[in-house]
Design a protein around this motif. Structure first.
Motif, PDB file in Angstrom:
ATOM      1  N   GLN A 180       0.823  -1.216   0.000  1.00 56.31           N
ATOM      2  CA  GLN A 180       0.000   0.000   0.000  1.00 56.31           C
ATOM      3  C   GLN A 180       0.854   1.263   0.000  1.00 56.31           C
ATOM      4  OE1 GLN A 180      -2.426  -0.578   3.465  1.00 56.31           O
ATOM      5  NE2 GLN A 180      -4.000  -1.693   2.333  1.00 56.31           N
ATOM      6  N   GLU A 181       2.031   1.204   0.591  1.00 59.42           N
ATOM      7  CA  GLU A 181       2.884   2.390   0.712  1.00 59.42           C
ATOM      8  C   GLU A 181       3.775   2.616  -0.506  1.00 59.42           C
ATOM      9  OE1 GLU A 181       2.772   4.805   3.030  1.00 59.42           O
ATOM     10  OE2 GLU A 181       1.006   3.729   3.732  1.00 59.42           O
ATOM     11  N   GLN A 182       3.812   1.666  -1.428  1.00 60.67           N
ATOM     12  CA  GLN A 182       4.647   1.831  -2.616  1.00 60.67           C
ATOM     13  C   GLN A 182       4.086   2.961  -3.473  1.00 60.67           C
ATOM     14  OE1 GLN A 182       4.970  -1.650  -5.134  1.00 60.67           O
ATOM     15  NE2 GLN A 182       7.081  -1.122  -5.622  1.00 60.67           N
ATOM     16  N   ILE A 183       4.988   3.817  -3.959  1.00 64.45           N
ATOM     17  CA  ILE A 183       4.598   4.952  -4.794  1.00 64.45           C
ATOM     18  C   ILE A 183       4.379   4.435  -6.221  1.00 64.45           C
ATOM     19  CG2 ILE A 183       5.272   7.241  -5.622  1.00 64.45           C
ATOM     20  CD1 ILE A 183       4.947   7.012  -2.538  1.00 64.45           C
ATOM     21  N   SER A 184       3.239   4.744  -6.802  1.00 65.89           N
ATOM     22  CA  SER A 184       2.929   4.243  -8.147  1.00 65.89           C
ATOM     23  C   SER A 184       3.186   5.327  -9.196  1.00 65.89           C
ATOM     24  CB  SER A 184       1.472   3.775  -8.199  1.00 65.89           C
ATOM     25  OG  SER A 184       0.612   4.851  -7.910  1.00 65.89           O
ATOM     26  N   GLY A 185       3.051   4.950 -10.440  1.00 69.57           N
ATOM     27  CA  GLY A 185       3.163   5.910 -11.541  1.00 69.57           C
ATOM     28  C   GLY A 185       4.511   5.932 -12.235  1.00 69.57           C
ATOM     29  N   GLY A 186       5.389   4.974 -11.928  1.00 67.55           N
ATOM     30  CA  GLY A 186       6.697   4.932 -12.570  1.00 67.55           C
ATOM     31  C   GLY A 186       6.623   4.418 -14.000  1.00 67.55           C
ATOM     32  N   PRO A 187       7.673   4.650 -14.783  1.00 67.95           N
ATOM     33  CA  PRO A 187       7.681   4.206 -16.183  1.00 67.95           C
ATOM     34  C   PRO A 187       7.808   2.687 -16.304  1.00 67.95           C
ATOM     35  CG  PRO A 187       9.790   5.162 -15.598  1.00 67.95           C
ATOM     36  CD  PRO A 187       8.893   5.363 -14.418  1.00 67.95           C
ATOM     37  N   ARG A 188       7.295   2.146 -17.401  1.00 63.69           N
ATOM     38  CA  ARG A 188       7.435   0.710 -17.684  1.00 63.69           C
ATOM     39  C   ARG A 188       8.913   0.383 -17.867  1.00 63.69           C
ATOM     40  NH1 ARG A 188       2.742  -1.993 -18.873  1.00 63.69           N
ATOM     41  NH2 ARG A 188       3.695  -3.726 -19.980  1.00 63.69           N
ATOM     42  N   THR A 189       9.306  -0.739 -17.308  1.00 70.23           N
ATOM     43  CA  THR A 189      10.694  -1.172 -17.381  1.00 70.23           C
ATOM     44  C   THR A 189      10.715  -2.684 -17.576  1.00 70.23           C
ATOM     45  OG1 THR A 189      11.338   0.590 -15.871  1.00 70.23           O
ATOM     46  CG2 THR A 189      12.908  -1.187 -16.161  1.00 70.23           C
ATOM     47  N   SER A 190      11.587  -3.151 -18.442  1.00 69.11           N
ATOM     48  CA  SER A 190      11.739  -4.582 -18.689  1.00 69.11           C
ATOM     49  C   SER A 190      13.083  -5.030 -18.138  1.00 69.11           C
ATOM     50  CB  SER A 190      11.650  -4.853 -20.189  1.00 69.11           C
ATOM     51  OG  SER A 190      11.807  -6.222 -20.446  1.00 69.11           O
ATOM     52  N   LEU A 191      13.083  -6.133 -17.366  1.00 67.16           N
ATOM     53  CA  LEU A 191      14.335  -6.606 -16.788  1.00 67.16           C
ATOM     54  C   LEU A 191      14.265  -8.095 -16.494  1.00 67.16           C
ATOM     55  CD1 LEU A 191      14.572  -5.684 -13.050  1.00 67.16           C
ATOM     56  CD2 LEU A 191      12.614  -5.006 -14.377  1.00 67.16           C
ATOM     57  N   HIS A 192      15.441  -8.695 -16.323  1.00 66.07           N
ATOM     58  CA  HIS A 192      15.564 -10.079 -15.858  1.00 66.07           C
ATOM     59  C   HIS A 192      15.777 -10.029 -14.360  1.00 66.07           C
ATOM     60  CE1 HIS A 192      15.892 -12.386 -19.575  1.00 66.07           C
ATOM     61  NE2 HIS A 192      16.677 -11.448 -20.062  1.00 66.07           N
ATOM     62  N   LEU A 193      14.962 -10.751 -13.611  1.00 70.58           N
ATOM     63  CA  LEU A 193      15.182 -10.881 -12.175  1.00 70.58           C
ATOM     64  C   LEU A 193      15.726 -12.278 -11.938  1.00 70.58           C
ATOM     65  CD1 LEU A 193      12.009  -9.175 -10.676  1.00 70.58           C
ATOM     66  CD2 LEU A 193      14.338  -8.300 -10.789  1.00 70.58           C
ATOM     67  N   ILE A 194      16.936 -12.336 -11.405  1.00 67.34           N
ATOM     68  CA  ILE A 194      17.615 -13.613 -11.217  1.00 67.34           C
ATOM     69  C   ILE A 194      17.908 -13.803  -9.735  1.00 67.34           C
ATOM     70  CG2 ILE A 194      19.666 -14.964 -11.788  1.00 67.34           C
ATOM     71  CD1 ILE A 194      19.867 -13.337 -14.376  1.00 67.34           C
ATOM     72  N   ASP A 195      17.397 -14.902  -9.164  1.00 66.11           N
ATOM     73  CA  ASP A 195      17.670 -15.185  -7.759  1.00 66.11           C
ATOM     74  C   ASP A 195      19.005 -15.918  -7.629  1.00 66.11           C
ATOM     75  OD1 ASP A 195      17.172 -17.793  -8.554  1.00 66.11           O
ATOM     76  OD2 ASP A 195      15.255 -17.940  -7.529  1.00 66.11           O
ATOM     77  N   PHE A 196      19.407 -16.166  -6.384  1.00 63.98           N
ATOM     78  CA  PHE A 196      20.715 -16.781  -6.140  1.00 63.98           C
ATOM     79  C   PHE A 196      20.809 -18.185  -6.726  1.00 63.98           C
ATOM     80  CE2 PHE A 196      20.590 -13.596  -2.725  1.00 63.98           C
ATOM     81  CZ  PHE A 196      21.794 -12.957  -2.986  1.00 63.98           C
ATOM     82  N   ARG A 197      19.735 -18.968  -6.620  1.00 63.73           N
ATOM     83  CA  ARG A 197      19.765 -20.334  -7.151  1.00 63.73           C
ATOM     84  C   ARG A 197      19.947 -20.328  -8.670  1.00 63.73           C
ATOM     85  NH1 ARG A 197      15.114 -20.293  -4.475  1.00 63.73           N
ATOM     86  NH2 ARG A 197      15.435 -20.472  -2.271  1.00 63.73           N
ATOM     87  N   THR A 198      19.229 -19.439  -9.345  1.00 61.36           N
ATOM     88  CA  THR A 198      19.340 -19.349 -10.802  1.00 61.36           C
ATOM     89  C   THR A 198      20.727 -18.857 -11.203  1.00 61.36           C
ATOM     90  OG1 THR A 198      16.985 -18.855 -10.922  1.00 61.36           O
ATOM     91  CG2 THR A 198      18.306 -18.362 -12.886  1.00 61.36           C
ATOM     92  N   GLN A 199      21.253 -17.897 -10.463  1.00 62.16           N
ATOM     93  CA  GLN A 199      22.595 -17.389 -10.758  1.00 62.16           C
ATOM     94  C   GLN A 199      23.634 -18.501 -10.629  1.00 62.16           C
ATOM     95  OE1 GLN A 199      23.812 -14.132  -8.297  1.00 62.16           O
ATOM     96  NE2 GLN A 199      25.446 -13.548  -9.684  1.00 62.16           N
TER      97      GLN A 199
END
Length: 167
Positions: free
Chosen positions: A32-51
């Motif tokens: 609820q406290e996260q500020i909204s309205g930021g630009p669209r962004t594309s990225l890879h999210l890699i956790d430690f196991r995947t890394q």
């Protein structure tokens, strides 16, 4: 919030049982406290196991790209701010750390793997990482130009905490 959740996380790791409602309420608050309205962004999210899998087997394919909105957290509550609350690197790292801890606690609970709160927390975390991918630096505190030198040590501490949380 970050310090409280780190304490609860440590308690859970020591075997102290906490009700699922603790993790769900904290995650709901952070979302609820996260500020909204930021630009669209594309990225890879890699956790430690995947890394580790990528390092051990270079032919492992990267996880899917995630398209998110670059949304972080502010020192001012979105409900209290008059006008848009400025997003800050320290608070975004603290929010991401808190969400990772909450997700870990929710995943450890019975029957909560597919909960609505867990999905919301994951989406909020993706958005937070999108903000961080666009703004992260180790030279200054990301956010408004007026605070670049303020709270830099809390920002670096929060970034370090975020880097150590495994879920």
């Amino acid at each position: 919030t970050q310090y409280g959740l780190l304490g609860l996380h440590s308690a859970r790791l020591c075997g102290i049982k906490l009700p699922a409602s603790v993790w769900q309420a904290a995650a709901q608050h952070l979302c609820q406290e996260q500020i909204s309205g930021g630009p669209r962004t594309s990225l890879h999210l890699i956790d430690f196991r995947t890394q580790k899998r990528l390092r051990d087997n270079p032919r492992t394919s990267l996880p899917r790209r995630v398209t998110s909105f670059a949304n972080g957290w502010s020192y001012k509550s979105g409900k209290q701010a008059s006008g848009p609350a400025p997003t800050r690197g320290s608070m975004t790292c603290a929010g991401l750390t808190g969400l990772a801890i909450c997700e870990s606690g929710m995943r450890a609970g019975k029957g909560s793997r597919n909960s609505k709160n867990l999905r919301k927390a994951l989406k909020a975390r993706e958005d937070g990482f999108a903000w961080l991918s666009r703004n992260m630096t180790a030279r200054t505190h990301p956010g408004a130009v007026t605070i670049r030198t303020q709270r830099i040590f809390y920002y670096l501490y929060s970034l370090e905490r975020l880097s150590l949380i495994h879920i």
